[in-house]
Design a protein around this motif. Structure first.
Motif, PDB file in Angstrom:
ATOM      1  N   THR A 190       0.833  -1.206   0.000  1.00 35.47           N
ATOM      2  CA  THR A 190       0.000   0.000   0.000  1.00 35.47           C
ATOM      3  C   THR A 190       0.862   1.249   0.000  1.00 35.47           C
ATOM      4  O   THR A 190       0.588   2.221  -0.716  1.00 35.47           O
ATOM      5  CB  THR A 190      -0.943   0.010   1.211  1.00 35.47           C
ATOM      6  OG1 THR A 190      -1.726  -1.193   1.226  1.00 35.47           O
ATOM      7  CG2 THR A 190      -1.877   1.207   1.174  1.00 35.47           C
ATOM      8  N   PHE A 226      -3.914   8.131  -7.738  1.00 30.26           N
ATOM      9  CA  PHE A 226      -5.012   7.172  -7.609  1.00 30.26           C
ATOM     10  C   PHE A 226      -5.780   7.406  -6.316  1.00 30.26           C
ATOM     11  O   PHE A 226      -7.011   7.435  -6.307  1.00 30.26           O
ATOM     12  CB  PHE A 226      -4.493   5.736  -7.644  1.00 30.26           C
ATOM     13  CG  PHE A 226      -5.458   4.740  -7.046  1.00 30.26           C
ATOM     14  CD1 PHE A 226      -6.613   4.389  -7.732  1.00 30.26           C
ATOM     15  CD2 PHE A 226      -5.249   4.211  -5.778  1.00 30.26           C
ATOM     16  CE1 PHE A 226      -7.538   3.510  -7.172  1.00 30.26           C
ATOM     17  CE2 PHE A 226      -6.160   3.330  -5.211  1.00 30.26           C
ATOM     18  CZ  PHE A 226      -7.302   2.982  -5.913  1.00 30.26           C
ATOM     19  N   PHE A 227      -5.047   7.557  -5.199  1.00 28.23           N
ATOM     20  CA  PHE A 227      -5.711   7.741  -3.904  1.00 28.23           C
ATOM     21  C   PHE A 227      -6.487   9.054  -3.864  1.00 28.23           C
ATOM     22  O   PHE A 227      -7.570   9.135  -3.279  1.00 28.23           O
ATOM     23  CB  PHE A 227      -4.680   7.686  -2.766  1.00 28.23           C
ATOM     24  CG  PHE A 227      -4.188   6.303  -2.478  1.00 28.23           C
ATOM     25  CD1 PHE A 227      -4.918   5.440  -1.677  1.00 28.23           C
ATOM     26  CD2 PHE A 227      -3.003   5.841  -3.027  1.00 28.23           C
ATOM     27  CE1 PHE A 227      -4.480   4.155  -1.426  1.00 28.23           C
ATOM     28  CE2 PHE A 227      -2.547   4.554  -2.786  1.00 28.23           C
ATOM     29  CZ  PHE A 227      -3.291   3.706  -1.982  1.00 28.23           C
ATOM     30  N   PHE A 232      -9.530   8.269  -5.776  1.00 27.76           N
ATOM     31  CA  PHE A 232     -10.358   7.299  -5.063  1.00 27.76           C
ATOM     32  C   PHE A 232     -11.183   7.982  -3.970  1.00 27.76           C
ATOM     33  O   PHE A 232     -12.400   7.773  -3.863  1.00 27.76           O
ATOM     34  CB  PHE A 232      -9.462   6.220  -4.446  1.00 27.76           C
ATOM     35  CG  PHE A 232     -10.212   5.129  -3.726  1.00 27.76           C
ATOM     36  CD1 PHE A 232     -10.696   4.023  -4.413  1.00 27.76           C
ATOM     37  CD2 PHE A 232     -10.440   5.211  -2.355  1.00 27.76           C
ATOM     38  CE1 PHE A 232     -11.383   3.013  -3.751  1.00 27.76           C
ATOM     39  CE2 PHE A 232     -11.129   4.205  -1.681  1.00 27.76           C
ATOM     40  CZ  PHE A 232     -11.597   3.109  -2.383  1.00 27.76           C
ATOM     41  N   VAL A 278      -2.099  -1.423 -12.483  1.00 26.86           N
ATOM     42  CA  VAL A 278      -3.518  -1.321 -12.101  1.00 26.86           C
ATOM     43  C   VAL A 278      -3.951  -2.601 -11.390  1.00 26.86           C
ATOM     44  O   VAL A 278      -4.686  -2.555 -10.387  1.00 26.86           O
ATOM     45  CB  VAL A 278      -4.408  -1.069 -13.338  1.00 26.86           C
ATOM     46  CG1 VAL A 278      -5.887  -1.082 -12.939  1.00 26.86           C
ATOM     47  CG2 VAL A 278      -4.048   0.251 -13.991  1.00 26.86           C
ATOM     48  N   ILE A 287      -2.692  -2.403  -7.833  1.00 20.87           N
ATOM     49  CA  ILE A 287      -3.486  -1.460  -7.038  1.00 20.87           C
ATOM     50  C   ILE A 287      -4.835  -2.082  -6.663  1.00 20.87           C
ATOM     51  O   ILE A 287      -5.259  -2.033  -5.500  1.00 20.87           O
ATOM     52  CB  ILE A 287      -3.703  -0.145  -7.819  1.00 20.87           C
ATOM     53  CG1 ILE A 287      -2.361   0.590  -7.979  1.00 20.87           C
ATOM     54  CG2 ILE A 287      -4.714   0.752  -7.097  1.00 20.87           C
ATOM     55  CD1 ILE A 287      -2.431   1.791  -8.898  1.00 20.87           C
ATOM     56  N   ALA A 288      -5.514  -2.687  -7.640  1.00 19.05           N
ATOM     57  CA  ALA A 288      -6.812  -3.317  -7.376  1.00 19.05           C
ATOM     58  C   ALA A 288      -6.666  -4.473  -6.392  1.00 19.05           C
ATOM     59  O   ALA A 288      -7.505  -4.662  -5.503  1.00 19.05           O
ATOM     60  CB  ALA A 288      -7.438  -3.808  -8.682  1.00 19.05           C
ATOM     61  N   MET A 300      -6.178  -3.004  -2.853  1.00 17.60           N
ATOM     62  CA  MET A 300      -7.429  -2.473  -2.320  1.00 17.60           C
ATOM     63  C   MET A 300      -8.380  -3.604  -1.940  1.00 17.60           C
ATOM     64  O   MET A 300      -9.096  -3.524  -0.931  1.00 17.60           O
ATOM     65  CB  MET A 300      -8.080  -1.542  -3.341  1.00 17.60           C
ATOM     66  CG  MET A 300      -7.229  -0.328  -3.714  1.00 17.60           C
ATOM     67  SD  MET A 300      -6.766   0.701  -2.303  1.00 17.60           S
ATOM     68  CE  MET A 300      -8.292   1.603  -2.049  1.00 17.60           C
ATOM     69  N   SER A 301      -8.379  -4.680  -2.732  1.00 15.07           N
ATOM     70  CA  SER A 301      -9.228  -5.828  -2.400  1.00 15.07           C
ATOM     71  C   SER A 301      -8.743  -6.503  -1.114  1.00 15.07           C
ATOM     72  O   SER A 301      -9.559  -6.980  -0.312  1.00 15.07           O
ATOM     73  CB  SER A 301      -9.247  -6.840  -3.547  1.00 15.07           C
ATOM     74  OG  SER A 301      -8.016  -7.542  -3.656  1.00 15.07           O
ATOM     75  N   MET A 353     -14.355  -2.166  -2.862  1.00 17.74           N
ATOM     76  CA  MET A 353     -12.987  -1.738  -3.127  1.00 17.74           C
ATOM     77  C   MET A 353     -12.585  -2.012  -4.574  1.00 17.74           C
ATOM     78  O   MET A 353     -11.943  -1.174  -5.215  1.00 17.74           O
ATOM     79  CB  MET A 353     -12.020  -2.435  -2.165  1.00 17.74           C
ATOM     80  CG  MET A 353     -12.204  -2.049  -0.714  1.00 17.74           C
ATOM     81  SD  MET A 353     -11.935  -0.295  -0.455  1.00 17.74           S
ATOM     82  CE  MET A 353     -10.408  -0.306   0.442  1.00 17.74           C
ATOM     83  N   THR A 411     -12.049   0.927  -7.390  1.00 22.56           N
ATOM     84  CA  THR A 411     -10.704   1.024  -7.970  1.00 22.56           C
ATOM     85  C   THR A 411     -10.759   0.963  -9.494  1.00 22.56           C
ATOM     86  O   THR A 411     -10.135   1.778 -10.180  1.00 22.56           O
ATOM     87  CB  THR A 411      -9.805  -0.115  -7.438  1.00 22.56           C
ATOM     88  OG1 THR A 411      -9.722  -0.019  -6.009  1.00 22.56           O
ATOM     89  CG2 THR A 411      -8.409  -0.018  -8.022  1.00 22.56           C
ATOM     90  N   CYS A 432     -11.990   4.082 -11.065  1.00 22.56           N
ATOM     91  CA  CYS A 432     -10.969   5.137 -11.079  1.00 22.56           C
ATOM     92  C   CYS A 432     -10.071   5.051 -12.310  1.00 22.56           C
ATOM     93  O   CYS A 432      -9.496   6.055 -12.735  1.00 22.56           O
ATOM     94  CB  CYS A 432     -10.102   5.056  -9.820  1.00 22.56           C
ATOM     95  SG  CYS A 432     -10.887   5.696  -8.333  1.00 22.56           S
TER      96      CYS A 432
END
Length: 330
Positions: A139, A149-150, A153, A255, A258-259, A262-263, A281, A285, A288
């Motif tokens: 993270t 991204f954040f 988001f 990507v 990141i996904a 978040m998951s 999540m 994501t 986004c």
């Protein structure tokens, strides 16, 4: 069944599941269900998703091997098949009772390998702490290199940021923490002769002995490699599914990472199988990164459903296999 049993069942099973389903209903209530259903029927390469499942199984098997390494480091003998089956069964139990699977995992190894439950609990703490550190590092890496991204988001989901900020703005959070710490200090300082307190002290010593296992490891490099293999396996378990959908197959590894991260944060919510938070999540994501909301919703629904069924089947197999594997101890 008395009232206390009903209440306990409600709090452990019904309430978390109800909250997860409520969030799931909220997420999908305003979407085009007919379009999502069309994607599920016609727009998914299920053969690719089935291949991805092998990586999830691989990661959980390695997790069992790593836990066995921790247990052996405190001088205990444990059957490798037992720790692997216990880890697989752990996830099946969690699908019914959130976070109870970890207790069950320690309990079955205690039963079949005759190791103190509290010692196993200590090794389990290290197992979970290492996971938290890995998610935290991934993270942090994403935050440093993809701060945009954040920003996007939380701009799309302002309620999340507001809830997080309000939690730390409340003075009662700090008052509660202080009262808890003072209470623990009073109990262990002025009530140390009480039988219950002595038992708790003994239990904590055993847990600490299990937690020290990471420092006692002769094979720290192996522990690190297995940790990387676990999370590499989990990432492949998730990312390969991108290639099963036309709208995600070209998004790329970044990507996907990141996904995936978040998951993983969504799964931390104590709800059966992360149902609801996981979907939120992943959908948020993907949106986004320009994925249509209906497409993102279909992706989350298909991937989570298939992976949950797979987790349950592997876990049920392990639960059945454990007594068969330990007939000589029966």
């Amino acid at each position: 069944m008395d009232f206390k049993s009903i209440l306990r069942t409600f709090l452990k099973i019904v309430l978390p599941l109800a909250l997860g389903c409520l969030l799931l209903w909220y997420l999908y209530s305003e979407m085009d269900i007919s379009e999502i259903w069309r994607i599920i029927k016609e727009g998914v390469r299920y053969d690719i998703i089935l291949v991805s499942l092998l990586f999830g199984l691989f990661a959980n098997i390695v997790r069992g091997l790593r836990w066995g390494l921790l247990i052996r480091s405190i001088g205990e003998r444990v059957k490798t098949s037992n720790v692997v089956y216990a880890v697989l069964g752990n996830y099946a139990v969690n699908l019914v009772l959130p976070r109870v699977g970890e207790v069950w995992r320690c309990g079955v190894v205690t039963k079949y390998d005759k190791i103190a439950f509290t010692k196993l609990l200590g090794t389990l703490v290290i197992d979970r702490v290492s996971d938290t550190i890995m998610v935290g590092l991934i993270t942090l890496m994403i935050f440093i290199f993809n701060i945009g991204f954040f920003t996007n988001f939380f701009a799309n989901n302002p309620a999340l940021l507001e809830g997080f900020q309000s939690m730390f703005h409340s003075i009662w959070i700090y008052v509660g923490v202080i009262i808890f710490i003072v209470g623990i200090w009073i109990v262990f300082t002025y009530m140390s002769n009480f039988t219950l307190v002595q038992k708790v002290k003994g239990m904590l010593k055993n847990i600490w002995a299990g937690m020290k296992s990471v420092w006692l490891l002769e094979h720290k490099t192996r522990f690190l490699i297995e940790t990387l293999l676990i999370w590499g396996g989990y990432f492949c378990y998730f990312y390969i599914t991108f290639y099963a959908f036309d709208f995600t197959k070209d998004l790329g590894v970044v990507v996907g990472l990141i996904a995936f991260t978040m998951s993983s944060i969504g799964v931390a919510v104590p709800v059966q199988g992360g149902i609801g938070p996981w979907h939120f999540m992943v959908i948020a994501t993907l949106v986004c990164f320009g994925v249509n909301e209906n497409d993102a919703a279909a992706f989350a629904l298909v991937v989570h459903t298939v992976q949950t069924i797979w987790t349950g089947l592997c876990g049920l197999f392990a639960i059945v296999a454990l007594p068969v594997n330990n007939k000589e101890n029966s």
